[in-house]
Design a protein around this motif. Structure first.
Motif, mmCIF file in Angstrom:
data_model
loop_
_atom_site.group_PDB
_atom_site.id
_atom_site.type_symbol
_atom_site.label_atom_id
_atom_site.label_comp_id
_atom_site.label_asym_id
_atom_site.label_seq_id
_atom_site.Cartn_x
_atom_site.Cartn_y
_atom_site.Cartn_z
ATOM 1 N N HIS A 127 31.169 -43.460 15.075
ATOM 2 C CA HIS A 127 32.364 -42.818 14.535
ATOM 3 C C HIS A 127 32.468 -43.066 13.028
ATOM 4 O O HIS A 127 32.717 -42.140 12.248
ATOM 5 C CB HIS A 127 33.618 -43.372 15.225
ATOM 6 N N ILE A 128 32.297 -44.326 12.635
ATOM 7 C CA ILE A 128 32.429 -44.669 11.214
ATOM 8 C C ILE A 128 31.316 -44.020 10.408
ATOM 9 O O ILE A 128 31.548 -43.477 9.323
ATOM 10 C CB ILE A 128 32.411 -46.207 11.034
ATOM 11 N N ALA A 129 30.091 -44.052 10.945
ATOM 12 C CA ALA A 129 28.966 -43.447 10.234
ATOM 13 C C ALA A 129 29.195 -41.958 10.016
ATOM 14 O O ALA A 129 28.905 -41.414 8.949
ATOM 15 C CB ALA A 129 27.670 -43.683 11.009
ATOM 16 N N ALA A 130 29.717 -41.268 11.037
ATOM 17 C CA ALA A 130 29.963 -39.828 10.904
ATOM 18 C C ALA A 130 31.017 -39.554 9.839
ATOM 19 O O ALA A 130 30.868 -38.649 9.014
ATOM 20 C CB ALA A 130 30.397 -39.248 12.245
ATOM 21 N N LEU A 131 32.095 -40.345 9.824
ATOM 22 C CA LEU A 131 33.138 -40.145 8.819
ATOM 23 C C LEU A 131 32.601 -40.374 7.412
ATOM 24 O O LEU A 131 32.904 -39.621 6.480
ATOM 25 C CB LEU A 131 34.313 -41.084 9.095
ATOM 26 N N LEU A 132 31.781 -41.405 7.254
ATOM 27 C CA LEU A 132 31.204 -41.673 5.938
ATOM 28 C C LEU A 132 30.254 -40.567 5.516
ATOM 29 O O LEU A 132 30.027 -40.348 4.318
ATOM 30 C CB LEU A 132 30.475 -43.021 5.946
ATOM 31 N N ASP A 133 29.704 -39.846 6.490
ATOM 32 C CA ASP A 133 28.826 -38.716 6.196
ATOM 33 C C ASP A 133 29.623 -37.410 6.088
ATOM 34 O O ASP A 133 29.061 -36.325 6.084
ATOM 35 C CB ASP A 133 27.774 -38.581 7.298
ATOM 36 N N ARG A 134 30.954 -37.575 5.988
ATOM 37 C CA ARG A 134 31.872 -36.431 5.850
ATOM 38 C C ARG A 134 31.791 -35.476 7.048
ATOM 39 O O ARG A 134 31.809 -34.273 6.904
ATOM 40 C CB ARG A 134 31.614 -35.669 4.537
ATOM 41 N N GLU A 135 31.685 -36.069 8.234
ATOM 42 C CA GLU A 135 31.721 -35.319 9.488
ATOM 43 C C GLU A 135 32.878 -35.857 10.322
ATOM 44 O O GLU A 135 33.166 -37.052 10.307
ATOM 45 C CB GLU A 135 30.414 -35.497 10.273
ATOM 46 N N MET A 136 33.548 -34.970 11.055
ATOM 47 C CA MET A 136 34.569 -35.411 11.997
ATOM 48 C C MET A 136 33.912 -35.548 13.367
ATOM 49 O O MET A 136 33.532 -34.534 13.972
ATOM 50 C CB MET A 136 35.721 -34.399 12.062
ATOM 51 N N PRO A 137 33.717 -36.797 13.856
ATOM 52 C CA PRO A 137 33.013 -36.977 15.130
ATOM 53 C C PRO A 137 33.833 -36.434 16.304
ATOM 54 O O PRO A 137 34.970 -36.869 16.519
ATOM 55 C CB PRO A 137 32.833 -38.498 15.230
ATOM 56 N N LEU A 195 35.345 -39.025 18.692
ATOM 57 C CA LEU A 195 36.521 -39.752 18.223
ATOM 58 C C LEU A 195 37.779 -38.933 18.501
ATOM 59 O O LEU A 195 38.800 -39.472 18.931
ATOM 60 C CB LEU A 195 36.397 -40.050 16.728
ATOM 61 N N VAL A 196 37.707 -37.632 18.255
ATOM 62 C CA VAL A 196 38.858 -36.759 18.528
ATOM 63 C C VAL A 196 39.179 -36.762 20.018
ATOM 64 O O VAL A 196 40.349 -36.837 20.420
ATOM 65 C CB VAL A 196 38.568 -35.322 18.025
ATOM 66 N N GLU A 197 38.129 -36.703 20.868
ATOM 67 C CA GLU A 197 38.344 -36.705 22.316
ATOM 68 C C GLU A 197 38.911 -38.038 22.791
ATOM 69 O O GLU A 197 39.835 -38.075 23.613
ATOM 70 C CB GLU A 197 37.026 -36.400 23.022
ATOM 71 N N ASP A 198 38.344 -39.151 22.265
ATOM 72 C CA ASP A 198 38.838 -40.471 22.663
ATOM 73 C C ASP A 198 40.286 -40.666 22.223
ATOM 74 O O ASP A 198 41.101 -41.244 22.951
ATOM 75 C CB ASP A 198 37.959 -41.571 22.057
ATOM 76 N N ASP A 203 35.585 -32.746 3.517
ATOM 77 C CA ASP A 203 35.943 -34.158 3.657
ATOM 78 C C ASP A 203 37.028 -34.335 4.721
ATOM 79 O O ASP A 203 38.208 -34.076 4.462
ATOM 80 C CB ASP A 203 36.449 -34.696 2.318
ATOM 81 N N PRO A 204 36.670 -34.767 5.940
ATOM 82 C CA PRO A 204 37.684 -34.951 6.990
ATOM 83 C C PRO A 204 38.658 -36.087 6.701
ATOM 84 O O PRO A 204 39.692 -36.188 7.366
ATOM 85 C CB PRO A 204 36.846 -35.246 8.239
ATOM 86 N N PHE A 205 38.345 -36.953 5.704
ATOM 87 C CA PHE A 205 39.304 -37.992 5.322
ATOM 88 C C PHE A 205 40.608 -37.375 4.822
ATOM 89 O O PHE A 205 41.651 -38.036 4.823
ATOM 90 C CB PHE A 205 38.713 -38.907 4.241
ATOM 91 N N VAL A 206 40.559 -36.114 4.369
ATOM 92 C CA VAL A 206 41.780 -35.431 3.939
ATOM 93 C C VAL A 206 42.761 -35.342 5.104
ATOM 94 O O VAL A 206 43.969 -35.541 4.945
ATOM 95 C CB VAL A 206 41.438 -34.030 3.383
ATOM 96 N N LEU A 207 42.256 -35.038 6.307
ATOM 97 C CA LEU A 207 43.122 -34.966 7.484
ATOM 98 C C LEU A 207 43.700 -36.338 7.816
ATOM 99 O O LEU A 207 44.895 -36.463 8.138
ATOM 100 C CB LEU A 207 42.334 -34.426 8.668
ATOM 101 N N LEU A 208 42.878 -37.385 7.732
ATOM 102 C CA LEU A 208 43.361 -38.734 8.035
ATOM 103 C C LEU A 208 44.412 -39.173 7.025
ATOM 104 O O LEU A 208 45.342 -39.912 7.376
ATOM 105 C CB LEU A 208 42.178 -39.708 8.049
ATOM 106 N N LEU A 209 44.276 -38.719 5.767
ATOM 107 C CA LEU A 209 45.298 -39.028 4.768
ATOM 108 C C LEU A 209 46.622 -38.369 5.147
ATOM 109 O O LEU A 209 47.689 -38.976 5.016
ATOM 110 C CB LEU A 209 44.832 -38.552 3.386
ATOM 111 N N MET A 210 46.577 -37.130 5.621
ATOM 112 C CA MET A 210 47.814 -36.477 6.073
ATOM 113 C C MET A 210 48.464 -37.268 7.206
ATOM 114 O O MET A 210 49.687 -37.322 7.330
ATOM 115 C CB MET A 210 47.516 -35.065 6.565
ATOM 116 N N ARG A 211 47.617 -37.868 8.049
ATOM 117 C CA ARG A 211 48.146 -38.638 9.178
ATOM 118 C C ARG A 211 48.645 -40.021 8.757
ATOM 119 O O ARG A 211 49.193 -40.750 9.574
ATOM 120 C CB ARG A 211 47.076 -38.795 10.262
ATOM 121 N N GLY A 212 48.408 -40.406 7.475
ATOM 122 C CA GLY A 212 49.040 -41.633 7.003
ATOM 123 C C GLY A 212 48.165 -42.657 6.328
ATOM 124 O O GLY A 212 48.670 -43.616 5.751
#
Length: 472
Positions: free
Chosen positions: A108-118, A121-124, A168-177
């Motif tokens: 999960h972390i590796a995918a996020l660092l590679d700018r992918e939304m795993p 992780l969304v399913e879990d 960059d999927p981190f943009v979505l995580l920033l919206m979430r807080g």
């Protein structure tokens, strides 16, 4: 991406350039964001106007912070409106659950660092009661134009944010807080804490990646393994790739070959194998030399969960052709691959005859191979018929790709092919969901360029190639 501010848990992105003819989102998570917008908005005309604003570059700098995205959007007459879209922030307890899920899998972390939304992780997260991606009603609009529903301004803002999310999927995580620096610090601290507890969480429960947590035998903590590292001999140095592939040995000897064996043809095949082996070695060494790198012929994920033909990754034509050689090809496909390397004429003639093609058919086949390997060859030589669901998906993509006043007249020409009325151009839909441009060359249709997820881009490639592009 054009972020120029990054202060704490807020980021600001410079205004994106116009996106004429291009899709706003290509990744599965970017498309999910747009689906939430389109399911939420009550007036499709407002969405259409928003797409027009976004394509024209009317959206200014975008500010992203927990729970809110903001930008100034201009109407065609120059009137500017501050537009906001609100997204629910996760609570502290919800973030604790999400961080636990992320740490449970290093992937999960590796995918996020590679700018992918795993996807897992969304399913879990969904299984744990956390909806990472917004759904219907989750994008709440606020605009200076005082519209009570999504207006052209908030819609345009959402379409531009889809482009940011793609990168960059981190943009979505920033919206979430949580912003990227904060999130990575917390993940690192949690991982270190789990390692200090022998792979267990702070509550003493085994982590999902530990042997005990999965019912297996107890493992060794990372700390112990690292401490015993001096007992293990060092790995040998990686081999050094030569500057060029080696030359195949000459088989032109005084010994008569066995019946049916052509030494010259065998030399050609040996040289081809050497070239492929050299390329694979260079790519493998490049991956090992760069942390987190990918091979030059590799592909990146991006399966879409939005219907239509099977979604696969989109690679460049060269990468696609290289990837095709790594999988088993049929004899007819491999003949095209070999002929595409421009061998001497007598070898091309034998490959053409041996694959059951005419010279004109082989010319078209090698042209297709150059644009996309085996996938492009299949679109040229095989005709598949989409099912009803795939046809609806294709029709929607063709409708959405252009504005009403720009959309060309298209006539379905059987199977998965659409011909432009009044022009010698055609779009062919591959089973992987990509659109391939074609031009009429005499009595035959000829590949005119590489595939694209956006039919408007593919058709523009065909029309820009013109007659010269069809003839090669």
């Amino acid at each position: 991406m054009s972020g120029y501010g990054h202060e704490g848990d807020e980021r600001t992105f410079a205004a994106l350039p116009p996106a004429r003819g291009a899709a706003f989102a290509r990744t599965w998570w970017g498309l999910s964001w747009l689906k939430a917008l389109e399911d939420t908005a009550l007036d499709g005309q407002q969405l259409k106007a928003g797409r027009r604003h976004a394509r024209a570059g009317a959206v200014g700098a975008v500010s992203v912070r927990p729970g809110r995205i903001t930008a100034v959007v201009k109407d065609r007459d120059g009137t500017a409106y501050r537009s906001d879209v609100l997204v629910r922030e996760f609570s502290a307890e919800e973030w604790e659950r999400l961080l636990d899920l992320a740490v449970d899998s290093a992937g999960h972390i590796a995918a996020l660092l590679d700018r992918e939304m795993p996807p897992h992780l969304v399913e879990d997260a969904a299984a744990a009661g956390l909806e990472l991606l917004p759904g219907i009603g989750d994008l709440e609009p606020e605009c200076g134009c005082e519209a009570w529903d999504h207006c052209p301004h908030t819609s345009a803002l959402c379409y531009q944010v889809a482009r940011l999310l793609d990168e960059d999927p981190f943009v979505l995580l920033l919206m979430r807080g949580r912003g990227e620096p904060t999130l990575l610090d917390q993940l690192q601290a949690r991982s270190a804490s789990r390692a200090a507890h022998g792979g267990r969480g702070a509550d003493g429960a085994p982590g999902a990646d530990t042997a005990e947590g999965t019912g297996g035998m107890p493992g060794v903590s990372a700390e112990e393994a690292y401490a015993a590292g001096f007992l293990v001999p060092s790995l040998p140095a990686p081999p050094v790739a030569g500057d060029a592939p080696g030359r195949s040995p000459s088989l032109d000897t005084e010994t008569e070959p066995e019946p049916g064996v052509d030494p010259a043809a065998l030399e050609f095949l040996a040289s081809d194998a050497a070239v492929r082996a050299h390329r694979m070695l260079v790519e493998a060494l490049a991956v090992g030399a760069s942390a987190g790198g990918t091979s030059a012929g590799g592909t990146s994920g991006g399966a879409s969960g939005h219907g239509g033909p099977t979604a696969r990754s989109t690679a460049s034509p060269v990468a696609a052709a290289a990837a095709a050689t790594a999988t088993a090809l049929t004899v007819a496909q491999d003949a095209v691959r070999l002929a595409a390397g421009s061998p001497v004429p007598w070898i091309t003639a034998r490959l053409t005859s041996g694959s059951g093609r005419t010279r004109a058919e082989m010319d078209l086949a090698t042209r297709a191979w150059g644009f996309g390997g085996a996938a492009a060859l299949a679109v040229l030589e095989e005709e598949w018929t989409p099912d009803a669901e795939a046809l609806v998906w294709a029709g929607n993509r063709l409708t959405e790709a252009w504005e009403d006043d720009e959309r060309p007249a298209l006539r379905r020409s059987g199977g998965a092919r659409w011909t432009v009325v009044g022009a010698e151009a055609q779009l062919r839909l591959g089973e992987d969901g990509r659109w391939w441009p074609y031009l009429k060359a005499g009595a035959r249709w000829s590949p005119a360029g590489p595939a694209d997820r956006d039919p408007a881009t593919a058709l523009a490639t065909a029309l820009s190639a013109g007659p010269t592009g069809a003839d090669g």
